[in-house]
Design an enzyme around this catalytic site. Structure first.
Site, PDB file in Angstrom:
ATOM      1  N   CYS A  27       3.845  -8.545   8.082  1.00 56.21           N
ATOM      2  CA  CYS A  27       3.150  -7.499   8.440  1.00 56.21           C
ATOM      3  C   CYS A  27       3.909  -6.785   9.201  1.00 56.21           C
ATOM      4  CB  CYS A  27       1.938  -8.086   9.239  1.00 56.21           C
ATOM      5  SG  CYS A  27       0.928  -9.241   8.531  1.00 56.21           S
ATOM      6  N   THR A  37       2.990   0.210  13.197  1.00 56.93           N
ATOM      7  CA  THR A  37       3.066   1.150  14.372  1.00 56.93           C
ATOM      8  C   THR A  37       1.921   1.394  14.918  1.00 56.93           C
ATOM      9  OG1 THR A  37       4.986   2.033  12.990  1.00 56.93           O
ATOM     10  CG2 THR A  37       4.207   3.095  14.908  1.00 56.93           C
ATOM     11  N   GLU A  62       5.904  -8.535   2.170  1.00 56.58           N
ATOM     12  CA  GLU A  62       4.985  -9.373   1.538  1.00 56.58           C
ATOM     13  C   GLU A  62       3.724  -8.318   0.729  1.00 56.58           C
ATOM     14  OE1 GLU A  62       3.240 -12.549   4.262  1.00 56.58           O
ATOM     15  OE2 GLU A  62       1.375 -11.777   3.490  1.00 56.58           O
TER      16      GLU A  62
HETATM   17  N1  ACO Z   1      -0.244  10.447   6.056  1.00 58.48           N
HETATM   18  C1  ACO Z   1       0.712  10.667   5.139  1.00 58.48           C
HETATM   19  N2  ACO Z   1       1.819  10.337   5.023  1.00 58.48           N
HETATM   20  C2  ACO Z   1       2.270   9.179   5.961  1.00 58.48           C
HETATM   21  C3  ACO Z   1       1.024   8.834   7.015  1.00 58.48           C
HETATM   22  C4  ACO Z   1      -0.054   9.578   7.064  1.00 58.48           C
HETATM   23  N3  ACO Z   1      -1.215   9.289   7.899  1.00 58.48           N
HETATM   24  N4  ACO Z   1       1.573   7.788   7.738  1.00 58.48           N
HETATM   25  C5  ACO Z   1       3.039   7.491   7.143  1.00 58.48           C
HETATM   26  N5  ACO Z   1       2.933   8.146   6.147  1.00 58.48           N
HETATM   27  C6  ACO Z   1       4.312   8.277   5.358  1.00 58.48           C
HETATM   28  C7  ACO Z   1       5.067   9.532   5.257  1.00 58.48           C
HETATM   29  O1  ACO Z   1       6.001   9.471   4.212  1.00 58.48           O
HETATM   30  C8  ACO Z   1       6.283   9.065   6.679  1.00 58.48           C
HETATM   31  O2  ACO Z   1       7.394   9.838   6.257  1.00 58.48           O
HETATM   32  P1  ACO Z   1       7.434  11.279   7.014  1.00 58.48           P
HETATM   33  O3  ACO Z   1       6.639  11.231   8.370  1.00 58.48           O
HETATM   34  O4  ACO Z   1       8.864  11.548   7.044  1.00 58.48           O
HETATM   35  O5  ACO Z   1       6.676  12.114   6.092  1.00 58.48           O
HETATM   36  C9  ACO Z   1       6.251   7.542   6.166  1.00 58.48           C
HETATM   37  O6  ACO Z   1       4.941   7.263   5.445  1.00 58.48           O
HETATM   38  C10 ACO Z   1       6.623   6.656   7.349  1.00 58.48           C
HETATM   39  O7  ACO Z   1       6.675   7.238   8.501  1.00 58.48           O
HETATM   40  P2  ACO Z   1       6.976   6.688   9.973  1.00 58.48           P
HETATM   41  O8  ACO Z   1       7.030   7.415  10.785  1.00 58.48           O
HETATM   42  O9  ACO Z   1       8.399   6.211   9.763  1.00 58.48           O
HETATM   43  O10 ACO Z   1       6.206   5.506   9.674  1.00 58.48           O
HETATM   44  P3  ACO Z   1       4.981   5.220  10.944  1.00 58.48           P
HETATM   45  O11 ACO Z   1       5.529   4.653  12.267  1.00 58.48           O
HETATM   46  O12 ACO Z   1       3.910   5.949  10.878  1.00 58.48           O
HETATM   47  O13 ACO Z   1       4.456   3.767  10.394  1.00 58.48           O
HETATM   48  C11 ACO Z   1       3.264   2.262   9.327  1.00 58.48           C
HETATM   49  C12 ACO Z   1       4.139   3.273   9.053  1.00 58.48           C
HETATM   50  C13 ACO Z   1       3.819   1.243   9.825  1.00 58.48           C
HETATM   51  C14 ACO Z   1       2.964   1.803   7.731  1.00 58.48           C
HETATM   52  C15 ACO Z   1       1.934   2.783  10.076  1.00 58.48           C
HETATM   53  O14 ACO Z   1       1.325   3.756   9.126  1.00 58.48           O
HETATM   54  C16 ACO Z   1       0.971   1.670  10.228  1.00 58.48           C
HETATM   55  O15 ACO Z   1       1.266   0.834  11.135  1.00 58.48           O
HETATM   56  N6  ACO Z   1      -0.036   1.504   9.323  1.00 58.48           N
HETATM   57  C17 ACO Z   1      -1.227   0.697   9.636  1.00 58.48           C
HETATM   58  C18 ACO Z   1      -0.950  -0.705   9.267  1.00 58.48           C
HETATM   59  C19 ACO Z   1      -0.294  -0.904   7.973  1.00 58.48           C
HETATM   60  O16 ACO Z   1      -0.963  -0.353   6.844  1.00 58.48           O
HETATM   61  N7  ACO Z   1       0.755  -1.486   7.690  1.00 58.48           N
HETATM   62  C20 ACO Z   1       1.486  -1.840   6.336  1.00 58.48           C
HETATM   63  C21 ACO Z   1       0.612  -2.696   5.744  1.00 58.48           C
HETATM   64  S1  ACO Z   1       1.790  -3.402   4.390  1.00 58.48           S
HETATM   65  C22 ACO Z   1       2.419  -4.708   5.136  1.00 58.48           C
HETATM   66  O17 ACO Z   1       2.349  -5.096   6.071  1.00 58.48           O
HETATM   67  C23 ACO Z   1       3.748  -5.544   4.258  1.00 58.48           C
END
Ligand code: ACO
Ligand code: ZN
Length: 444
Positions: free
Chosen positions: A310, A313, A344
């Protein structure tokens, strides 16, 4: 890049037709001529009022248009309802799912936000499902099931998806306090039953213990002697530190972290058996301590070569490059283990976007610099990205051709540049020279 939560409504979308319907309603002329109008209009108003009242309270399952935070109407499905305190017999609030958006936007709304003129006839879905199943061929059914599965839930079959959604349908905790942030939650998390009556929980940002009242937290903070996650600091660069926490040695911390994380992760099973996991907790450090920004978990032994279970952020830190940092970090650990890895499944919508962005950037950077042919196996050896993920990434960018029974990478520098531009920012860099780590070994 725009936000994924921004509603996009096409010209022909439901909202459009709703607006049209509302306008048509508004344009309707009174049926009576000027001399008889007042009485007839009152009658008509009365009739509308009666019709609306007869619908109330709305049934769970009702589909209706609802005014969202953007001030526009969007289609929703009523997931749950609850009586308003001190209200009349039909005064309810409704928990709705915006059918165009991810479940994290589900919320309680007041009746005034719903447009009762748009109520669709309530259908008992279970009966409807049965009837449709009987009439359809297996192929048709599979097609429907596939299209009904939301993005990011690809690996869940329709039945498991429905079961999951039924069990977790209503968010239990609405907000949390963590360090200096108050954060709105996204999804249901199975906190122990004694926390079920709290809308807000207070977390100690260091040991992640959670409490129902602010005073309890204040009392706890005076006693809690942690200033960073328990475990070993395995990386420090500037103000960023990464701690490795063994779920077996720090069981309560591991469980607290899972409860917290589940508030932002939809389709992840909560592992009570935290013994089997290592948690990599990323912190921003200052003179008050190390404040958690996000984390990822990793199985100590994975049969499926998962290098990350998992990833999260915390919302106040999102879209600043920490997600890609965590992903890059997970691959650096795989490189040190001499293994390839993959996250995963299922990936969430945001997880998929982040991974796609990371894979694209890493692979295209290599392709740009590399002279001559390079195979997927070589790319995998260099990056620790599993071959299947390389193939799907390059295929989605249309950089793969199948020639004489072999996959060939076609890398025109101009095309690579275009894709790189579209892949978003690179994220925070992992400085490998600052990583001091040896792979996990079971201690007997
Ligand atoms: N809208 C559009 N694009 C998005 C968004 C959003 N709200 N959030 C992330 N992205 C995309 C963009 O492409 C972004 O890159 P960019 O900012 O250069 O355009 C890219 O994802 C990643 O951006 P980061 O800043 O590096 O990532 P972030 O720190 O926001 O973390 C994460 C990404 C971990 C998926 C976060 O959104 C999160 O914690 N989400 C909730 C939990 C989740 O869904 N986790 C993944 C589940 S799958 C698994 O665990 C295996
Ligand atoms: Zn504490």
């Amino acid at each position: 890049m725009g936000s994924i939560d921004t509603p996009t409504i096409t010209e022909n979308g439901t909202t459009q037709s709703h607006t049209a319907a509302a306008a048509a309603d508004g344009d309707q002329k009174p049926l009576a001529s000027s001399n008889g109008a007042p009485a007839e209009m009152t009658l008509e108003l009365e009739a509308t009022k009666k019709r609306r009242a007869s619908m109330l309270p709305l049934e769970v399952g009702t589909r209706v248009m609802c005014r969202w935070r953007d001030g526009k109407y969007h289609p929703v499905k009523v997931i749950e309802r609850r009586k308003v305190h001190y209200g009349g017999p039909n005064d309810y609030e409704y928990y709705v799912h915006y059918t165009e958006f991810n479940r994290r936007l589900d919320e309680w709304v007041k009746l005034e936000q719903l447009d009762l003129d748009s109520v669709e006839t309530v259908v008992d879905e279970k009966v409807e499902d049965k009837v449709t199943s009987l009439k359809m061929t297996r192929h048709q059914k599979r097609k429907i099931d596939e299209t009904h599965v939301e993005v990011g839930h690809e690996e869940l079959d329709a039945a498991s998806l429905r079961e999951h959604e039924e069990f977790t349908k209503v968010k239990n905790i609405a907000t949390i306090e963590l360090g200096r942030y108050e954060i709105e939650t996204w999804y249901f998390s199975p906190f122990p039953p004694e926390y079920n009556d709290s809308l807000k929980l207070y977390f100690c940002e260091f040991c992640l213990n959670f409490m129902k009242r602010k005073e309890q937290l204040q009392r706890h903070m005076r006693k809690c002697d942690l200033k960073h996650p328990p475990g070993d600091e395995i990386y420090r660069s500037g103000t960023l530190s990464m701690f490795e926490v063994d779920g077996k040695k720090n069981k309560v911390y591991g469980q607290n972290l899972c409860y917290l994380a589940k508030l932002f992760l939809d389709h992840k099973t909560l592992y009570y058996d935290v013994d089997l996991f290592l948690f990599y907790v990323l912190c921003e450090c200052d003179d008050r301590g190390c404040h958690m920004v996000g984390y990822f978990s990793k199985e100590k032994h994975s049969e499926e070569s998962y290098n990350l279970a998992c990833i999260l952020t915390l919302p106040p830190y999102q879209r600043k490059g920490y997600g890609k940092f965590l992903i890059a970090f997970s691959y650096e650990l795989s490189k040190k283990e001499g293994k390839v890895g993959t996250p995963e499944r299922p990936l969430s919508d945001l997880g998929l976007l982040s991974y796609r962005g990371y894979w694209t950037r890493v692979l295209l950077d290599i392709l740009k610099k590399h002279k001559g042919n390079i195979s997927i196996k070589e790319l995998s050896d260099m990056t620790a990205i599993k071959a299947e993920d390389i193939l799907t990434t390059l295929q989605s960018l249309e950089l793969i051709q199948y020639r004489k029974g072999q996959h060939v990478i076609c890398a025109d520098p101009k095309v690579l540049d275009r894709h790189l531009k579209a892949a978003g920012r690179g994220g925070l860099e992992v400085d490998v020279s600052k990583l001091i780590w040896t792979p996990y070994k079971e201690q007997s």
